[in-house]
Design a protein around this motif. Sequence first.
Motif, PDB file in Angstrom:
ATOM      1  N   THR A 119      52.983  50.853  28.902  1.00 39.16           N
ATOM      2  CA  THR A 119      51.930  51.443  29.726  1.00 39.16           C
ATOM      3  C   THR A 119      52.412  51.569  31.161  1.00 39.16           C
ATOM      4  O   THR A 119      53.465  51.086  31.532  1.00 39.16           O
ATOM      5  CB  THR A 119      50.649  50.590  29.681  1.00 39.16           C
ATOM      6  N   ASP A 120      51.622  52.234  31.973  1.00 36.88           N
ATOM      7  CA  ASP A 120      52.042  52.537  33.330  1.00 36.88           C
ATOM      8  C   ASP A 120      51.755  51.389  34.295  1.00 36.88           C
ATOM      9  O   ASP A 120      51.429  50.275  33.889  1.00 36.88           O
ATOM     10  CB  ASP A 120      51.392  53.841  33.798  1.00 36.88           C
ATOM     11  N   ARG A 121      51.885  51.658  35.570  1.00 31.67           N
ATOM     12  CA  ARG A 121      51.767  50.658  36.620  1.00 31.67           C
ATOM     13  C   ARG A 121      50.399  49.972  36.618  1.00 31.67           C
ATOM     14  O   ARG A 121      50.283  48.799  36.997  1.00 31.67           O
ATOM     15  CB  ARG A 121      52.023  51.348  37.970  1.00 31.67           C
ATOM     16  N   GLU A 122      49.381  50.671  36.149  1.00 34.13           N
ATOM     17  CA  GLU A 122      48.042  50.087  36.149  1.00 34.13           C
ATOM     18  C   GLU A 122      47.989  48.814  35.308  1.00 34.13           C
ATOM     19  O   GLU A 122      47.271  47.866  35.645  1.00 34.13           O
ATOM     20  CB  GLU A 122      47.023  51.105  35.633  1.00 34.13           C
ATOM     21  N   SER A 123      48.720  48.790  34.206  1.00 37.42           N
ATOM     22  CA  SER A 123      48.737  47.604  33.355  1.00 37.42           C
ATOM     23  C   SER A 123      49.274  46.400  34.113  1.00 37.42           C
ATOM     24  O   SER A 123      48.730  45.289  34.028  1.00 37.42           O
ATOM     25  CB  SER A 123      49.597  47.869  32.113  1.00 37.42           C
ATOM     26  N   GLU A 124      50.351  46.607  34.863  1.00 33.30           N
ATOM     27  CA  GLU A 124      50.947  45.522  35.628  1.00 33.30           C
ATOM     28  C   GLU A 124      49.982  45.006  36.705  1.00 33.30           C
ATOM     29  O   GLU A 124      49.856  43.791  36.906  1.00 33.30           O
ATOM     30  CB  GLU A 124      52.245  45.995  36.272  1.00 33.30           C
ATOM     31  N   ILE A 125      49.312  45.923  37.402  1.00 27.10           N
ATOM     32  CA  ILE A 125      48.379  45.525  38.460  1.00 27.10           C
ATOM     33  C   ILE A 125      47.157  44.833  37.864  1.00 27.10           C
ATOM     34  O   ILE A 125      46.665  43.828  38.407  1.00 27.10           O
ATOM     35  CB  ILE A 125      47.960  46.741  39.307  1.00 27.10           C
ATOM     36  N   HIS A 126      46.654  45.356  36.761  1.00 24.92           N
ATOM     37  CA  HIS A 126      45.518  44.743  36.070  1.00 24.92           C
ATOM     38  C   HIS A 126      45.823  43.279  35.751  1.00 24.92           C
ATOM     39  O   HIS A 126      45.031  42.373  36.059  1.00 24.92           O
ATOM     40  CB  HIS A 126      45.230  45.534  34.788  1.00 24.92           C
ATOM     41  N   ASP A 127      46.981  43.020  35.142  1.00 21.60           N
ATOM     42  CA  ASP A 127      47.351  41.648  34.778  1.00 21.60           C
ATOM     43  C   ASP A 127      47.616  40.793  36.011  1.00 21.60           C
ATOM     44  O   ASP A 127      47.293  39.601  36.033  1.00 21.60           O
ATOM     45  CB  ASP A 127      48.580  41.662  33.867  1.00 21.60           C
ATOM     46  N   GLN A 160      41.622  51.737  42.084  1.00 27.38           N
ATOM     47  CA  GLN A 160      40.302  52.153  41.599  1.00 27.38           C
ATOM     48  C   GLN A 160      40.245  52.149  40.076  1.00 27.38           C
ATOM     49  O   GLN A 160      39.257  51.695  39.481  1.00 27.38           O
ATOM     50  CB  GLN A 160      39.968  53.549  42.152  1.00 27.38           C
ATOM     51  N   ASN A 161      41.299  52.631  39.431  1.00 26.49           N
ATOM     52  CA  ASN A 161      41.332  52.646  37.969  1.00 26.49           C
ATOM     53  C   ASN A 161      41.329  51.230  37.398  1.00 26.49           C
ATOM     54  O   ASN A 161      40.672  50.949  36.392  1.00 26.49           O
ATOM     55  CB  ASN A 161      42.554  53.409  37.467  1.00 26.49           C
ATOM     56  N   VAL A 162      42.080  50.344  38.041  1.00 25.21           N
ATOM     57  CA  VAL A 162      42.125  48.951  37.591  1.00 25.21           C
ATOM     58  C   VAL A 162      40.750  48.304  37.722  1.00 25.21           C
ATOM     59  O   VAL A 162      40.280  47.613  36.813  1.00 25.21           O
ATOM     60  CB  VAL A 162      43.191  48.161  38.382  1.00 25.21           C
ATOM     61  N   LEU A 163      40.078  48.526  38.846  1.00 28.44           N
ATOM     62  CA  LEU A 163      38.754  47.946  39.055  1.00 28.44           C
ATOM     63  C   LEU A 163      37.740  48.498  38.057  1.00 28.44           C
ATOM     64  O   LEU A 163      36.887  47.757  37.553  1.00 28.44           O
ATOM     65  CB  LEU A 163      38.285  48.204  40.486  1.00 28.44           C
ATOM     66  N   LEU A 164      37.838  49.780  37.749  1.00 29.62           N
ATOM     67  CA  LEU A 164      36.933  50.362  36.762  1.00 29.62           C
ATOM     68  C   LEU A 164      37.156  49.744  35.386  1.00 29.62           C
ATOM     69  O   LEU A 164      36.207  49.476  34.644  1.00 29.62           O
ATOM     70  CB  LEU A 164      37.138  51.880  36.694  1.00 29.62           C
ATOM     71  N   GLU A 165      38.421  49.498  35.049  1.00 32.11           N
ATOM     72  CA  GLU A 165      38.694  48.861  33.752  1.00 32.11           C
ATOM     73  C   GLU A 165      38.199  47.420  33.733  1.00 32.11           C
ATOM     74  O   GLU A 165      37.616  46.969  32.738  1.00 32.11           O
ATOM     75  CB  GLU A 165      40.188  48.896  33.434  1.00 32.11           C
ATOM     76  N   LEU A 166      38.397  46.691  34.819  1.00 32.61           N
ATOM     77  CA  LEU A 166      37.889  45.324  34.898  1.00 32.61           C
ATOM     78  C   LEU A 166      36.366  45.312  34.775  1.00 32.61           C
ATOM     79  O   LEU A 166      35.796  44.403  34.163  1.00 32.61           O
ATOM     80  CB  LEU A 166      38.323  44.672  36.204  1.00 32.61           C
ATOM     81  N   ALA A 167      35.711  46.312  35.347  1.00 33.86           N
ATOM     82  CA  ALA A 167      34.253  46.407  35.225  1.00 33.86           C
ATOM     83  C   ALA A 167      33.849  46.659  33.777  1.00 33.86           C
ATOM     84  O   ALA A 167      32.878  46.081  33.277  1.00 33.86           O
ATOM     85  CB  ALA A 167      33.724  47.510  36.133  1.00 33.86           C
ATOM     86  N   GLU A 168      34.591  47.521  33.071  1.00 28.49           N
ATOM     87  CA  GLU A 168      34.313  47.789  31.666  1.00 28.49           C
ATOM     88  C   GLU A 168      34.482  46.530  30.816  1.00 28.49           C
ATOM     89  O   GLU A 168      33.803  46.354  29.805  1.00 28.49           O
ATOM     90  CB  GLU A 168      35.230  48.896  31.148  1.00 28.49           C
ATOM     91  N   GLU A 169      35.389  45.661  31.245  1.00 31.92           N
ATOM     92  CA  GLU A 169      35.648  44.407  30.524  1.00 31.92           C
ATOM     93  C   GLU A 169      34.721  43.276  30.977  1.00 31.92           C
ATOM     94  O   GLU A 169      34.866  42.135  30.545  1.00 31.92           O
ATOM     95  CB  GLU A 169      37.109  43.981  30.734  1.00 31.92           C
ATOM     96  N   GLN A 193      31.532  48.589  50.360  1.00 31.90           N
ATOM     97  CA  GLN A 193      32.773  48.984  49.700  1.00 31.90           C
ATOM     98  C   GLN A 193      33.394  47.840  48.900  1.00 31.90           C
ATOM     99  O   GLN A 193      34.535  47.935  48.480  1.00 31.90           O
ATOM    100  CB  GLN A 193      33.784  49.456  50.762  1.00 31.90           C
ATOM    101  N   GLN A 194      32.644  46.775  48.687  1.00 36.22           N
ATOM    102  CA  GLN A 194      33.219  45.585  48.077  1.00 36.22           C
ATOM    103  C   GLN A 194      33.065  45.564  46.560  1.00 36.22           C
ATOM    104  O   GLN A 194      32.183  46.199  45.981  1.00 36.22           O
ATOM    105  CB  GLN A 194      32.571  44.335  48.677  1.00 36.22           C
ATOM    106  N   TRP A 195      33.957  44.790  45.954  1.00 40.94           N
ATOM    107  CA  TRP A 195      33.906  44.507  44.524  1.00 40.94           C
ATOM    108  C   TRP A 195      33.879  42.993  44.345  1.00 40.94           C
ATOM    109  O   TRP A 195      34.553  42.260  45.082  1.00 40.94           O
ATOM    110  CB  TRP A 195      35.121  45.069  43.798  1.00 40.94           C
ATOM    111  N   LEU A 196      33.142  42.514  43.343  1.00 44.24           N
ATOM    112  CA  LEU A 196      33.100  41.090  43.026  1.00 44.24           C
ATOM    113  C   LEU A 196      33.908  40.850  41.759  1.00 44.24           C
ATOM    114  O   LEU A 196      33.571  41.364  40.689  1.00 44.24           O
ATOM    115  CB  LEU A 196      31.658  40.623  42.825  1.00 44.24           C
ATOM    116  N   LEU A 197      34.994  40.090  41.879  1.00 40.01           N
ATOM    117  CA  LEU A 197      35.820  39.710  40.739  1.00 40.01           C
ATOM    118  C   LEU A 197      35.280  38.387  40.182  1.00 40.01           C
ATOM    119  O   LEU A 197      34.985  37.473  40.940  1.00 40.01           O
ATOM    120  CB  LEU A 197      37.279  39.553  41.160  1.00 40.01           C
ATOM    121  N   LYS A 198      35.177  38.290  38.870  1.00 41.72           N
ATOM    122  CA  LYS A 198      34.516  37.140  38.249  1.00 41.72           C
ATOM    123  C   LYS A 198      35.523  36.033  37.951  1.00 41.72           C
ATOM    124  O   LYS A 198      36.018  35.900  36.829  1.00 41.72           O
ATOM    125  CB  LYS A 198      33.761  37.588  37.001  1.00 41.72           C
TER     126      LYS A 198
END
Length: 310
Positions: A90-98, A130-139, A148-153
């Motif tokens: 997978t692309d760079r998003e996978s690395e950043i997500h992890d 943005q793509n990583v945050l959207l995927e984390l939200a889906e999960e 403009q903030q995001w809350l990581l769980k």
Amino acid sequence: MTGTEPRRLNHRHVSLARRILDVAAERGMSPGERLAEQALASLCNVSRTPVRKALQILAEQGLATPDSEGGYVLATDPVAGGRLDAGIATDRESEIHDAVLRDLAAGRIAETQTVASLQRRYDVPRQTVQNVLLELAEENLAERAPGQQWLLKQFAVGPDATARSYEFRLAMEPLALSLPDFRRDFTAMAALRQSMLLLRAMPEAGFDRGLFDRIDLDFHLLVARGCGNPFIAEALAGHHRRRRKVAGSSHVGTFRLMQSNQEHLQILEHIERGQMELAADLMSVHLRLSSAQRPRLAGRGVPSLFRAVS
């Protein structure tokens, strides 16, 4: 890129491909059934464009085949054989997500973040973050906060996450089974039984952990969906999908997984018979044994406490 290098795929498209397989399994789909783009887009809460990309990935992996009338049909049993190659590039998003999850679990980043702060930390384009945050939200691992903030769980990935997860499940899953409006999906249960029996027949040395993880998720989602209370169903389903993302079976001994599969099978049998109170009692014992992450017997049978309740 050289001719021997694998083609790198969009991380979200790969994740969506896995979600489509989960949907196919949850709906009891069989090989040859049409994978309708619009229906999948609605079920996965995305547009048709990423669904089309995800279906192409499934086709490349031999899990879907093009239909003569356009689109794709399922090419394999989504429960017993429907798995993407774990090593798919997978692309760079996978690395950043992890990396985000690792840093969050270790306390290296705060729970509250902005796209700009993550962009600076990981030195990647804004769209990647943005793509990583959207995927984390889906999960169910992140959500939008004011401004403009995001809350990581962090609670979901921190050192106490597994223990807290079992506390939640011990409170909710036996309750879900004992509710008077529980609906039994006999088609889904028959498919699960077949897969569980397939696992039970495997020797310890050749036990398929990937298949176990899929069946474990499907079994607990079946309990969540069937409970008849939409609030409990939503809470449990979201929790199990998040659990699958952050905690697999790699830290659990193979024999305990084999026991766990047998316990799933026994609980399923009592659900099929309509013996819901007994199924709920067995679920409590199963979760307590699983939270210990080791077998309770030196021998090779069903744990004694589980056998006594059954």
